[in-house]
Scaffold this motif. Structure first.
Motif, PDB file in Angstrom:
ATOM      1  N   ASP A 190      -0.720  -7.716  -3.676  1.00 33.75           N
ATOM      2  CA  ASP A 190       0.776  -7.671  -3.909  1.00 33.75           C
ATOM      3  C   ASP A 190       1.391  -8.618  -4.419  1.00 33.75           C
ATOM      4  O   ASP A 190       0.904  -9.688  -4.966  1.00 33.75           O
ATOM      5  CB  ASP A 190       1.478  -7.505  -2.416  1.00 33.75           C
ATOM      6  CG  ASP A 190       1.176  -8.555  -1.579  1.00 33.75           C
ATOM      7  OD1 ASP A 190       0.826  -9.583  -2.060  1.00 33.75           O
ATOM      8  OD2 ASP A 190       1.416  -8.563  -0.488  1.00 33.75           O
ATOM      9  N   LEU A 191       2.634  -8.359  -4.667  1.00 33.93           N
ATOM     10  CA  LEU A 191       3.667  -9.309  -5.443  1.00 33.93           C
ATOM     11  C   LEU A 191       3.980 -10.535  -4.723  1.00 33.93           C
ATOM     12  O   LEU A 191       4.175 -11.731  -5.244  1.00 33.93           O
ATOM     13  CB  LEU A 191       4.740  -8.711  -5.888  1.00 33.93           C
ATOM     14  CG  LEU A 191       4.674  -7.546  -6.830  1.00 33.93           C
ATOM     15  CD1 LEU A 191       6.102  -6.772  -7.349  1.00 33.93           C
ATOM     16  CD2 LEU A 191       3.921  -8.017  -8.229  1.00 33.93           C
ATOM     17  N   SER A 192       3.515 -10.756  -3.220  1.00 35.80           N
ATOM     18  CA  SER A 192       4.157 -11.860  -2.460  1.00 35.80           C
ATOM     19  C   SER A 192       2.865 -12.814  -2.534  1.00 35.80           C
ATOM     20  O   SER A 192       2.993 -13.970  -1.821  1.00 35.80           O
ATOM     21  CB  SER A 192       4.427 -11.513  -1.228  1.00 35.80           C
ATOM     22  OG  SER A 192       3.400 -10.751  -0.439  1.00 35.80           O
ATOM     23  N   GLY A 193       1.939 -12.636  -3.192  1.00 43.41           N
ATOM     24  CA  GLY A 193       0.584 -13.312  -3.295  1.00 43.41           C
ATOM     25  C   GLY A 193      -0.470 -13.290  -2.240  1.00 43.41           C
ATOM     26  O   GLY A 193      -1.290 -14.325  -2.288  1.00 43.41           O
ATOM     27  N   THR A 194      -0.611 -12.057  -1.687  1.00 40.75           N
ATOM     28  CA  THR A 194      -1.626 -12.140  -0.639  1.00 40.75           C
ATOM     29  C   THR A 194      -2.716 -11.602  -1.600  1.00 40.75           C
ATOM     30  O   THR A 194      -2.944 -10.629  -2.092  1.00 40.75           O
ATOM     31  CB  THR A 194      -1.309 -10.672   0.366  1.00 40.75           C
ATOM     32  OG1 THR A 194      -0.148 -10.947   0.956  1.00 40.75           O
ATOM     33  CG2 THR A 194      -2.301 -10.678   1.054  1.00 40.75           C
ATOM     34  N   SER A 195      -3.739 -12.410  -1.526  1.00 39.97           N
ATOM     35  CA  SER A 195      -5.257 -12.146  -2.406  1.00 39.97           C
ATOM     36  C   SER A 195      -6.188 -11.243  -1.490  1.00 39.97           C
ATOM     37  O   SER A 195      -6.145 -11.088  -0.329  1.00 39.97           O
ATOM     38  CB  SER A 195      -5.848 -13.449  -2.574  1.00 39.97           C
ATOM     39  OG  SER A 195      -6.222 -14.041  -1.180  1.00 39.97           O
ATOM     40  N   PHE A 196      -6.928 -10.638  -2.350  1.00 41.21           N
ATOM     41  CA  PHE A 196      -7.924  -9.739  -1.820  1.00 41.21           C
ATOM     42  C   PHE A 196      -8.932 -10.512  -0.741  1.00 41.21           C
ATOM     43  O   PHE A 196      -9.270  -9.858   0.046  1.00 41.21           O
ATOM     44  CB  PHE A 196      -8.721  -9.049  -2.995  1.00 41.21           C
ATOM     45  CG  PHE A 196      -7.988  -7.910  -3.679  1.00 41.21           C
ATOM     46  CD1 PHE A 196      -7.711  -6.672  -3.055  1.00 41.21           C
ATOM     47  CD2 PHE A 196      -7.206  -8.183  -5.046  1.00 41.21           C
ATOM     48  CE1 PHE A 196      -7.152  -5.740  -3.759  1.00 41.21           C
ATOM     49  CE2 PHE A 196      -6.349  -7.137  -5.497  1.00 41.21           C
ATOM     50  CZ  PHE A 196      -6.529  -5.805  -4.920  1.00 41.21           C
ATOM     51  N   GLU A 197      -9.131 -11.723  -1.180  1.00 42.55           N
ATOM     52  CA  GLU A 197     -10.048 -12.607  -0.539  1.00 42.55           C
ATOM     53  C   GLU A 197      -9.386 -12.741   1.179  1.00 42.55           C
ATOM     54  O   GLU A 197     -10.170 -12.708   1.817  1.00 42.55           O
ATOM     55  CB  GLU A 197      -9.868 -13.877  -1.153  1.00 42.55           C
ATOM     56  CG  GLU A 197     -10.880 -13.897  -2.469  1.00 42.55           C
ATOM     57  CD  GLU A 197     -12.166 -13.742  -2.273  1.00 42.55           C
ATOM     58  OE1 GLU A 197     -13.006 -14.257  -0.874  1.00 42.55           O
ATOM     59  OE2 GLU A 197     -13.104 -13.299  -3.292  1.00 42.55           O
ATOM     60  N   SER A 198      -8.157 -12.490   1.205  1.00 39.61           N
ATOM     61  CA  SER A 198      -7.652 -12.816   2.396  1.00 39.61           C
ATOM     62  C   SER A 198      -7.733 -11.586   3.311  1.00 39.61           C
ATOM     63  O   SER A 198      -7.399 -11.726   4.540  1.00 39.61           O
ATOM     64  CB  SER A 198      -6.184 -13.169   2.363  1.00 39.61           C
ATOM     65  OG  SER A 198      -5.380 -12.263   2.041  1.00 39.61           O
TER      66      SER A 198
ATOM     67  N   ALA B  84       3.180  -0.859   1.687  1.00 45.16           N
ATOM     68  CA  ALA B  84       3.185  -0.165   0.649  1.00 45.16           C
ATOM     69  C   ALA B  84       1.865   0.349  -0.084  1.00 45.16           C
ATOM     70  O   ALA B  84       1.519   1.341  -0.488  1.00 45.16           O
ATOM     71  CB  ALA B  84       3.873  -1.028  -0.474  1.00 45.16           C
ATOM     72  N   GLY B  85       0.754  -0.708  -0.008  1.00 43.04           N
ATOM     73  CA  GLY B  85      -0.456  -0.262  -0.219  1.00 43.04           C
ATOM     74  C   GLY B  85      -1.269   0.725   0.455  1.00 43.04           C
ATOM     75  O   GLY B  85      -1.925   1.657  -0.113  1.00 43.04           O
ATOM     76  N   LEU B  86      -0.749   0.826   1.859  1.00 41.53           N
ATOM     77  CA  LEU B  86      -1.447   1.677   2.878  1.00 41.53           C
ATOM     78  C   LEU B  86      -0.896   3.023   2.333  1.00 41.53           C
ATOM     79  O   LEU B  86      -1.368   4.152   2.292  1.00 41.53           O
ATOM     80  CB  LEU B  86      -1.297   1.624   4.162  1.00 41.53           C
ATOM     81  CG  LEU B  86      -1.855   0.098   4.917  1.00 41.53           C
ATOM     82  CD1 LEU B  86      -1.200   0.074   6.144  1.00 41.53           C
ATOM     83  CD2 LEU B  86      -3.364   0.560   4.810  1.00 41.53           C
ATOM     84  N   PHE B  87       0.636   3.246   2.124  1.00 45.26           N
ATOM     85  CA  PHE B  87       1.051   4.311   1.330  1.00 45.26           C
ATOM     86  C   PHE B  87       0.771   4.594   0.409  1.00 45.26           C
ATOM     87  O   PHE B  87       0.167   6.055   0.111  1.00 45.26           O
ATOM     88  CB  PHE B  87       2.659   4.190   1.410  1.00 45.26           C
ATOM     89  CG  PHE B  87       3.306   5.440   0.925  1.00 45.26           C
ATOM     90  CD1 PHE B  87       3.600   6.378   1.682  1.00 45.26           C
ATOM     91  CD2 PHE B  87       3.780   5.389  -0.398  1.00 45.26           C
ATOM     92  CE1 PHE B  87       4.217   7.741   1.235  1.00 45.26           C
ATOM     93  CE2 PHE B  87       4.422   6.405  -1.012  1.00 45.26           C
ATOM     94  CZ  PHE B  87       4.531   7.674  -0.163  1.00 45.26           C
ATOM     95  N   GLN B  88       0.195   3.759  -0.654  1.00 41.87           N
ATOM     96  CA  GLN B  88      -0.497   4.225  -2.051  1.00 41.87           C
ATOM     97  C   GLN B  88      -1.791   4.795  -1.600  1.00 41.87           C
ATOM     98  O   GLN B  88      -2.162   6.009  -2.265  1.00 41.87           O
ATOM     99  CB  GLN B  88      -0.526   3.255  -2.718  1.00 41.87           C
ATOM    100  CG  GLN B  88       0.858   2.769  -3.641  1.00 41.87           C
ATOM    101  CD  GLN B  88       0.815   1.243  -4.250  1.00 41.87           C
ATOM    102  OE1 GLN B  88      -0.317   0.782  -4.108  1.00 41.87           O
ATOM    103  NE2 GLN B  88       1.783   0.787  -4.733  1.00 41.87           N
ATOM    104  N   MET B  89      -2.690   4.255  -0.869  1.00 41.25           N
ATOM    105  CA  MET B  89      -3.660   4.844  -0.614  1.00 41.25           C
ATOM    106  C   MET B  89      -3.856   6.329   0.062  1.00 41.25           C
ATOM    107  O   MET B  89      -4.535   7.195  -0.242  1.00 41.25           O
ATOM    108  CB  MET B  89      -4.561   3.910   0.375  1.00 41.25           C
ATOM    109  CG  MET B  89      -5.150   2.863  -0.331  1.00 41.25           C
ATOM    110  SD  MET B  89      -6.298   1.698   0.784  1.00 41.25           S
ATOM    111  CE  MET B  89      -5.074   0.850   1.691  1.00 41.25           C
ATOM    112  N   LEU B  90      -2.853   6.441   0.993  1.00 43.38           N
ATOM    113  CA  LEU B  90      -2.556   7.732   1.846  1.00 43.38           C
ATOM    114  C   LEU B  90      -2.055   8.762   0.878  1.00 43.38           C
ATOM    115  O   LEU B  90      -2.745   9.987   0.506  1.00 43.38           O
ATOM    116  CB  LEU B  90      -1.566   7.552   2.844  1.00 43.38           C
ATOM    117  CG  LEU B  90      -1.460   8.720   3.524  1.00 43.38           C
ATOM    118  CD1 LEU B  90      -2.478   9.179   4.348  1.00 43.38           C
ATOM    119  CD2 LEU B  90      -0.240   8.401   4.651  1.00 43.38           C
ATOM    120  N   ALA B  91      -1.353   8.246  -0.117  1.00 43.70           N
ATOM    121  CA  ALA B  91      -0.566   9.332  -1.114  1.00 43.70           C
ATOM    122  C   ALA B  91      -1.867   9.892  -2.229  1.00 43.70           C
ATOM    123  O   ALA B  91      -1.993  10.890  -2.467  1.00 43.70           O
ATOM    124  CB  ALA B  91       0.355   8.794  -1.857  1.00 43.70           C
TER     125      ALA B  91
END
Length: 118
Positions: A26-34, A48-55
């Motif tokens: 995401d734009l706030s800097g949460t890395s995939f590694e975390s 927002a990511g969960l919503f994108q996957m669901l959509a």
């Protein structure tokens, strides 16, 4: 459910092996590694990511992955989602080979359904 379970097991194996996408989720800097593996990842993925996957899955269900029960042209068998787009030589196999391959896929799906619980 078997095909989804096979993808889920593959995702678990790849993620636990340390293979991650580069960059941030995401734009706030949460890395995939975390992001952890399994159900604990649901808490860490931004909403927002969960919503994108669901959509995305919803669009696939409604528009792409149709079988004959959902308005697509009838397939050769239940679960035939080729829709005239993907065909890796299925029609070149004999009836016995097709039956064997469907049985293999069903058994792999059943094993994956058990494996994703581990």
């Amino acid at each position: 459910h078997g095909r989804i379970s096979m993808l889920a097991v593959l995702g678990q194996v790849v993620t636990k092996a340390g293979i991650r996408l580069p960059g941030d989720i995401d734009l706030s800097g949460t890395s995939f590694e975390s992001i952890p593996t399994g159900w604990s990842a649901v808490e860490k993925i931004p909403q927002a990511g969960l919503f994108q996957m669901l959509a995305f899955v919803g669009i696939l269900e409604i528009a792409v992955m149709k079988d004959s029960a959902n308005g697509a042209a009838p397939g050769d068998f239940p679960g035939d989602f080729r829709n005239g787009a993907l065909d890796f030589g299925w029609d070149t196999f004999s009836a016995e080979e097709q039956a064997q391959k469907r049985g293999i896929e069903l058994n792999n799906g059943r094993a994956a359904q058990m494996g994703i619980l581990a």
